[in-house]
Design an enzyme around this catalytic site. Structure first.
Site, mmCIF file in Angstrom:
data_model
loop_
_atom_site.group_PDB
_atom_site.id
_atom_site.type_symbol
_atom_site.label_atom_id
_atom_site.label_comp_id
_atom_site.label_asym_id
_atom_site.label_seq_id
_atom_site.Cartn_x
_atom_site.Cartn_y
_atom_site.Cartn_z
ATOM 1 N N GLY A 10 -87.502 -44.970 -93.588
ATOM 2 C CA GLY A 10 -87.105 -45.666 -92.373
ATOM 3 C C GLY A 10 -88.291 -46.275 -91.638
ATOM 4 N N THR A 60 -78.957 -44.075 -87.079
ATOM 5 C CA THR A 60 -79.522 -44.862 -85.985
ATOM 6 C C THR A 60 -78.684 -46.107 -85.637
ATOM 7 O OG1 THR A 60 -80.939 -46.011 -87.561
ATOM 8 C CG2 THR A 60 -81.878 -44.085 -86.457
ATOM 9 N N TYR A 123 -74.121 -41.716 -80.329
ATOM 10 C CA TYR A 123 -75.488 -41.533 -80.848
ATOM 11 C C TYR A 123 -76.284 -40.593 -79.939
ATOM 12 C CZ TYR A 123 -80.394 -42.833 -81.743
ATOM 13 O OH TYR A 123 -81.744 -42.816 -81.989
#
Ligand SMILES: NC(=O)c1ccc[n+]([C@@H]2O[C@H](COP(=O)([O-])OP(=O)(O)OC[C@H]3O[C@@H](n4cnc5c(N)ncnc54)[C@H](OP(=O)(O)O)[C@@H]3O)[C@@H](O)[C@H]2O)c1
Length: 292
Positions: A10, A60, A123
């Site tokens: 990432g 994400t 989230y």
């Protein structure tokens, strides 16, 4: 020390692996295909032989999270809990990367580390749960590092999106009613290394650049760095269509916990962006490439 970095492919994981390797650390870099952090047996096997785990893995996609909260919870809360309980069994420390989205964004002064959590999105809720799980499993051996508005050379991010839109010729509308701290993922990676090597006390630390700026003002700065006329970036307000998750309007994090352990916070965002821009915008090759 032997380090395990999860989510190494990432945006942040790429820089954490590169920075650790640059400091001569022994690093096991695990991408999702190597280690799914929601798999208890795989996690326990992966932790074996490591002194520190840096969890850069996470769900994400904040808008998709609104309609997939159970799956997001598995990655952002259960995964960190599994890593932390394995770290405890193997005597390792853990760095859990968290976010400004654990706050509701209604403050008018920088959030201190101990401010009550009040996430307003799926989230944010799942990341807050991940923080609590890591603290509970590893009360003496965790570092929760909250960062925000990350950009870096290891993946698509706000500056590369803005530069791409400007290169395509169009005007660009960017919200002017959300403020935060654009933060270079390489600076966070350096801070991770520094805090672990310094053996700072377990706790929650904010890992963002100093100062504050709106997305619109930052986009104009990006335009300048990319060699475009900044007046092609226009201010707008409110969410973009298709954005399901509410965004915190005020995402400014204070740095008192770092100061209390004698560690300087990341520098002012303008100064750090000036240093980062050539790498992030691809005008210079990356200094060190991630090793796997
Ligand atoms: N980007 C920001 O602005 C920002 C701000 C604040 C905090 N953070 C936090 O910083 C951390 C790193 O974020 P990032 O920007 O680097 O995100 P990213 O680029 O999306 O990287 C996250 C990585 O996690 C991997 N992953 C997802 N599910 C996994 C699983 N079950 N097991 C193992 N790996 C899994 C992803 O793999 P796939 O791509 O294959 O799914 C991806 O490589 C996250 O904890 C995030 O919450 C980010």
């Amino acid at each position: 020390m032997r380090w395990l970095v999860t989510g190494c492919a990432g945006l942040l994981g790429t820089d954490v692996v590169a920075v650790l390797a640059g400091h001569g650390e022994r690093v096991t870099a695990a991408a999702r295909d190597d280690l799914d952090i929601t798999d208890p047996e795989a996690v326990d096997a992966a932790l074996r032989g490591h002194d520190v785990v840096v969890n850069c893995a996470g769900w994400t996609a904040v808008d998709a999270a609104e309609t997939h909260e159970p799956a997001v919870f598995a990655v952002n809360a259960v995964g960190p809990a599994l890593l932390a309980s394995s770290a405890r069994r193997h005597g390792a420390r853990m760095v859990q990367i968290s976010t400004d989205y654990v706050f509701d964004g209604t403050a008018t002064a920088p959030y201190p580390e101990g401010h009550p959590l009040a996430p307003v999105s799926a989230y944010g809720r799942t990341k807050a749960a991940g923080e609590w799980a890591v603290r509970a499993e590893l009360p003496e051996a965790h570092l929760v590092l909250r960062t925000a508005w990350l950009y870096g050379a290891g993946g698509r991010c706000f500056p590369t999106t803005i530069a791409g839109l400007l290169a395509d010729g169009g005007p660009v509308d960017v919200v002017d009613d959300q403020v935060g701290q654009p933060t270079w993922s390489r600076d966070v990676a350096e801070l991770v290394h520094h805090l672990v090597v310094r053996d700072v006390p377990a706790g929650t630390y904010h890992a963002t650049a100093g100062g504050q700026v709106s997305w619109f003002e930052f986009a104009r700065e990006v335009a300048r760095s990319a060699g475009h006329d900044p007046s092609r970036v226009h201010p707008t307000t409110g969410g973009r269509p298709g954005r399901r998750a509410p965004r915190p309007s005020y995402s400014v994090l204070g740095g008192d916990a770092l100061a209390a352990v004698g560690v300087a916070r990341i520098g002012p965002w303008q100064q750090r962006w000036a240093a980062a821009a050539p790498y992030v915008l691809g005008q210079r090759p990356s200094e060190s490439s991630p090793s796997r």
